[in-house]
Design a protein around this motif. Structure first.
Motif, PDB file in Angstrom:
ATOM      1  N   ALA A  38       0.829  -1.203   0.000  1.00 28.32           N
ATOM      2  CA  ALA A  38       0.000   0.000   0.000  1.00 28.32           C
ATOM      3  C   ALA A  38       0.866   1.255   0.000  1.00 28.32           C
ATOM      4  N   ASP A  39       1.946   1.234   0.767  1.00 28.30           N
ATOM      5  CA  ASP A  39       2.858   2.383   0.804  1.00 28.30           C
ATOM      6  C   ASP A  39       3.458   2.635  -0.580  1.00 28.30           C
ATOM      7  N   ALA A  40       3.827   1.547  -1.270  1.00 24.71           N
ATOM      8  CA  ALA A  40       4.402   1.681  -2.613  1.00 24.71           C
ATOM      9  C   ALA A  40       3.377   2.253  -3.585  1.00 24.71           C
ATOM     10  N   TRP A  41       2.115   1.821  -3.451  1.00 27.90           N
ATOM     11  CA  TRP A  41       1.060   2.321  -4.342  1.00 27.90           C
ATOM     12  C   TRP A  41       0.858   3.822  -4.131  1.00 27.90           C
ATOM     13  N   VAL A  42       0.802   4.244  -2.875  1.00 22.69           N
ATOM     14  CA  VAL A  42       0.596   5.667  -2.579  1.00 22.69           C
ATOM     15  C   VAL A  42       1.778   6.489  -3.085  1.00 22.69           C
ATOM     16  N   ALA A  43       2.982   5.943  -2.921  1.00 23.23           N
ATOM     17  CA  ALA A  43       4.168   6.658  -3.405  1.00 23.23           C
ATOM     18  C   ALA A  43       4.123   6.824  -4.921  1.00 23.23           C
ATOM     19  N   GLU A  44       3.571   5.827  -5.615  1.00 20.58           N
ATOM     20  CA  GLU A  44       3.531   5.874  -7.074  1.00 20.58           C
ATOM     21  C   GLU A  44       2.356   6.686  -7.608  1.00 20.58           C
ATOM     22  N   HIS A  45       1.209   6.586  -6.952  1.00 23.41           N
ATOM     23  CA  HIS A  45      -0.012   7.149  -7.521  1.00 23.41           C
ATOM     24  C   HIS A  45      -0.651   8.274  -6.702  1.00 23.41           C
ATOM     25  N   GLY A  46      -0.162   8.500  -5.500  1.00 22.77           N
ATOM     26  CA  GLY A  46      -0.804   9.486  -4.648  1.00 22.77           C
ATOM     27  C   GLY A  46      -1.943   8.848  -3.882  1.00 22.77           C
ATOM     28  N   GLY A  47      -2.989   9.605  -3.577  1.00 20.85           N
ATOM     29  CA  GLY A  47      -4.069   9.044  -2.778  1.00 20.85           C
ATOM     30  C   GLY A  47      -3.626   8.873  -1.344  1.00 20.85           C
ATOM     31  N   ALA A  48      -4.233   7.898  -0.670  1.00 16.66           N
ATOM     32  CA  ALA A  48      -3.936   7.683   0.736  1.00 16.66           C
ATOM     33  C   ALA A  48      -3.951   6.203   1.047  1.00 16.66           C
ATOM     34  N   GLY A  49      -3.280   5.837   2.123  1.00 11.38           N
ATOM     35  CA  GLY A  49      -3.290   4.468   2.603  1.00 11.38           C
ATOM     36  C   GLY A  49      -4.026   4.381   3.923  1.00 11.38           C
ATOM     37  N   ALA A  50      -4.541   3.192   4.237  1.00 14.44           N
ATOM     38  CA  ALA A  50      -5.246   2.970   5.500  1.00 14.44           C
ATOM     39  C   ALA A  50      -4.672   1.747   6.188  1.00 14.44           C
ATOM     40  N   ASP A  51      -4.812   1.705   7.504  1.00 13.23           N
ATOM     41  CA  ASP A  51      -4.245   0.612   8.291  1.00 13.23           C
ATOM     42  C   ASP A  51      -5.167  -0.609   8.354  1.00 13.23           C
ATOM     43  N   THR A  52      -6.444  -0.415   8.064  1.00  8.58           N
ATOM     44  CA  THR A  52      -7.418  -1.505   8.128  1.00  8.58           C
ATOM     45  C   THR A  52      -8.415  -1.355   6.979  1.00  8.58           C
ATOM     46  N   PRO A  53      -9.139  -2.433   6.626  1.00  6.96           N
ATOM     47  CA  PRO A  53     -10.206  -2.294   5.632  1.00  6.96           C
ATOM     48  C   PRO A  53     -11.257  -1.275   6.066  1.00  6.96           C
ATOM     49  N   ALA A  54     -11.585  -1.265   7.359  1.00  7.89           N
ATOM     50  CA  ALA A  54     -12.557  -0.291   7.855  1.00  7.89           C
ATOM     51  C   ALA A  54     -12.054   1.129   7.664  1.00  7.89           C
ATOM     52  N   GLY A  55     -10.777   1.340   7.913  1.00 10.05           N
ATOM     53  CA  GLY A  55     -10.207   2.662   7.730  1.00 10.05           C
ATOM     54  C   GLY A  55     -10.263   3.120   6.286  1.00 10.05           C
ATOM     55  N   ALA A  56     -10.068   2.187   5.367  1.00 10.25           N
ATOM     56  CA  ALA A  56     -10.145   2.538   3.951  1.00 10.25           C
ATOM     57  C   ALA A  56     -11.574   2.852   3.533  1.00 10.25           C
ATOM     58  N   ALA A  57     -12.534   2.094   4.079  1.00  8.99           N
ATOM     59  CA  ALA A  57     -13.932   2.215   3.651  1.00  8.99           C
ATOM     60  C   ALA A  57     -14.656   3.399   4.249  1.00  8.99           C
ATOM     61  N   ALA A  58     -14.176   3.912   5.355  1.00 13.30           N
ATOM     62  CA  ALA A  58     -14.880   4.996   6.044  1.00 13.30           C
ATOM     63  C   ALA A  58     -15.081   6.198   5.125  1.00 13.30           C
ATOM     64  N   ASP A  59     -16.312   6.610   4.973  1.00 18.74           N
ATOM     65  CA  ASP A  59     -16.700   7.781   4.192  1.00 18.74           C
ATOM     66  C   ASP A  59     -16.566   7.582   2.675  1.00 18.74           C
ATOM     67  N   ALA A  60     -16.253   6.357   2.212  1.00 15.45           N
ATOM     68  CA  ALA A  60     -16.123   6.114   0.777  1.00 15.45           C
ATOM     69  C   ALA A  60     -17.502   5.908   0.145  1.00 15.45           C
ATOM     70  N   ASP A  61     -17.657   6.380  -1.087  1.00 14.61           N
ATOM     71  CA  ASP A  61     -18.879   6.150  -1.851  1.00 14.61           C
ATOM     72  C   ASP A  61     -18.877   4.760  -2.478  1.00 14.61           C
ATOM     73  N   PHE A  62     -17.698   4.320  -2.901  1.00  9.92           N
ATOM     74  CA  PHE A  62     -17.527   3.020  -3.528  1.00  9.92           C
ATOM     75  C   PHE A  62     -16.319   2.334  -2.908  1.00  9.92           C
ATOM     76  N   VAL A  63     -16.508   1.097  -2.481  1.00  7.30           N
ATOM     77  CA  VAL A  63     -15.416   0.326  -1.896  1.00  7.30           C
ATOM     78  C   VAL A  63     -15.209  -0.918  -2.750  1.00  7.30           C
ATOM     79  N   PHE A  64     -13.990  -1.094  -3.246  1.00  8.39           N
ATOM     80  CA  PHE A  64     -13.649  -2.235  -4.089  1.00  8.39           C
ATOM     81  C   PHE A  64     -12.781  -3.210  -3.301  1.00  8.39           C
ATOM     82  N   ALA A  65     -12.892  -4.485  -3.646  1.00  4.07           N
ATOM     83  CA  ALA A  65     -12.014  -5.492  -3.054  1.00  4.07           C
ATOM     84  C   ALA A  65     -11.602  -6.488  -4.125  1.00  4.07           C
ATOM     85  N   CYS A  66     -10.367  -6.920  -4.056  1.00  6.89           N
ATOM     86  CA  CYS A  66      -9.874  -7.975  -4.937  1.00  6.89           C
ATOM     87  C   CYS A  66      -8.866  -8.781  -4.117  1.00  6.89           C
ATOM     88  N   VAL A  67      -9.371  -9.829  -3.467  1.00  7.98           N
ATOM     89  CA  VAL A  67      -8.539 -10.630  -2.567  1.00  7.98           C
ATOM     90  C   VAL A  67      -8.522 -12.086  -3.049  1.00  7.98           C
TER      91      VAL A  67
END
Length: 294
Positions: A38-67
């Motif tokens: 996640a750190d590498a992705w943010v460094a390459e593309h900007g945006g933000a990283g989160a420590d948990t799935p809940a942290g990423a999803a908070a306040d999002a309009d659309f949440v994607f997952a590919c696990v």
């Protein structure tokens, strides 16, 4: 521009999340189990990283997952610090994991009870499709939810279709894998036969690919198959995971899949040859091993 989250930055998700931000223009927060990714992705593309799935999803309009599988999906949705607990009313969760239809229906029910939407949206097109933003996305869910999600999904897709209610996307992906399994075995046997017959494989493919035998696999994999190169593409381990889902669903619905079951065992042979991470086109390597050609 929407607020989006992407959970799971593997071979596919890393590029899909990038298209959401760079092509779609959305504000993207990412989460990955291995935080360095996640750190590498943010460094390459900007945006933000989160420590948990809940942290990423908070306040999002659309949440994607590919696990990876059903268990991984449950962990990032309804498990501890899962996304579902943080999703706001009216948001939409889009699951790009190849998983079972049963887990899709389960999560759809949970999402509806909590007041947000759910779309099961497995993809086809492999890593190249993810890199190029040209995936085919097979969706299951309510039409109204799909209509809202489709323009955002199109950030990384060339084709997005609603196949029916929740679980229908996963069932369609199963059809996709059934067709690919038989096709790749047939292509492997054809190339193997051409070699044993002393034919020029490239010349043969150049002719037959223009007729009824032509396919994406033939066009994109025959050169590497002929050269015995398999360190790329969709891994045998992943295909066996998918075929396990297919065969389990067939047991449930009574479908007869004799060729799919046989090819699944052929892929088991490839795994035993050390080809767990080889491309699915390595079925040819199995035939050549049996014949003593390599």
């Amino acid at each position: 521009m929407a607020k989006a989250a992407f959970i799971g930055l593997g071979v596919m998700g890393y590029h899909m999340a990038a298209h959401l931000k760079n092509r779609g223009g959305h504000e993207v927060t990412v989460y990955n189990r291995t935080a360095a990714k996640a750190d590498a992705w943010v460094a390459e593309h900007g945006g933000a990283g989160a420590d948990t799935p809940a942290g990423a999803a908070a306040d999002a309009d659309f949440v994607f997952a590919c696990v990876g599988n059903d268990d991984d999906l449950r962990a990032v949705t309804t498990g501890a610090d899962g996304a579902f607990a943080a999703m706001k009313k009216g948001a939409i969760f889009i699951d790009n994991t190849t998983a079972s239809a049963a887990v899709a229906r389960e999560l759809d029910d949970t999402a509806k009870a909590a007041g947000f939407g759910f779309i099961d949206a497995p993809v086809s097109g492999g890593e190249a499709g993810a890199v190029n933003g040209a995936l085919t996305v097979m969706c299951g869910g309510d039409p109204g939810v799909f209509d809202r999600a489709k323009p955002v999904i199109e950030s990384y897709a060339k084709m997005v279709g609603l196949m029916g209610p929740a679980g229908s996307g996963q069932l369609t992906k199963m059809v996709n894998q059934i067709c690919i399994a038989g096709l790749v075995q047939g292509l492997s046997e054809g190339i193997h036969f051409a070699k044993r017959a002393g034919l020029d494989v490239e010349a043969v493919i150049d002719v037959i690919s223009k007729g009824a035998a032509g396919s994406w696999q033939m066009e994109n994999r025959h050169k590497t198959m002929d050269a015995g190169e398999y360190d790329h593409g969709f891994a045998v381990d992943w295909m066996r995971k998918d075929l396990e889902i297919v065969l389990s669903e067939a047991d449930r619905n009574g479908a007869g899949l004799p060729v799919t079951a046989l090819v699944d065992q052929f892929y088991k042979d490839v795994q035993n040859m050390g080809g767990r991470r080889w491309d699915t086109s390595s079925l040819l390597a199995r035939l050549e091993r049996i014949a003593g050609d390599r």
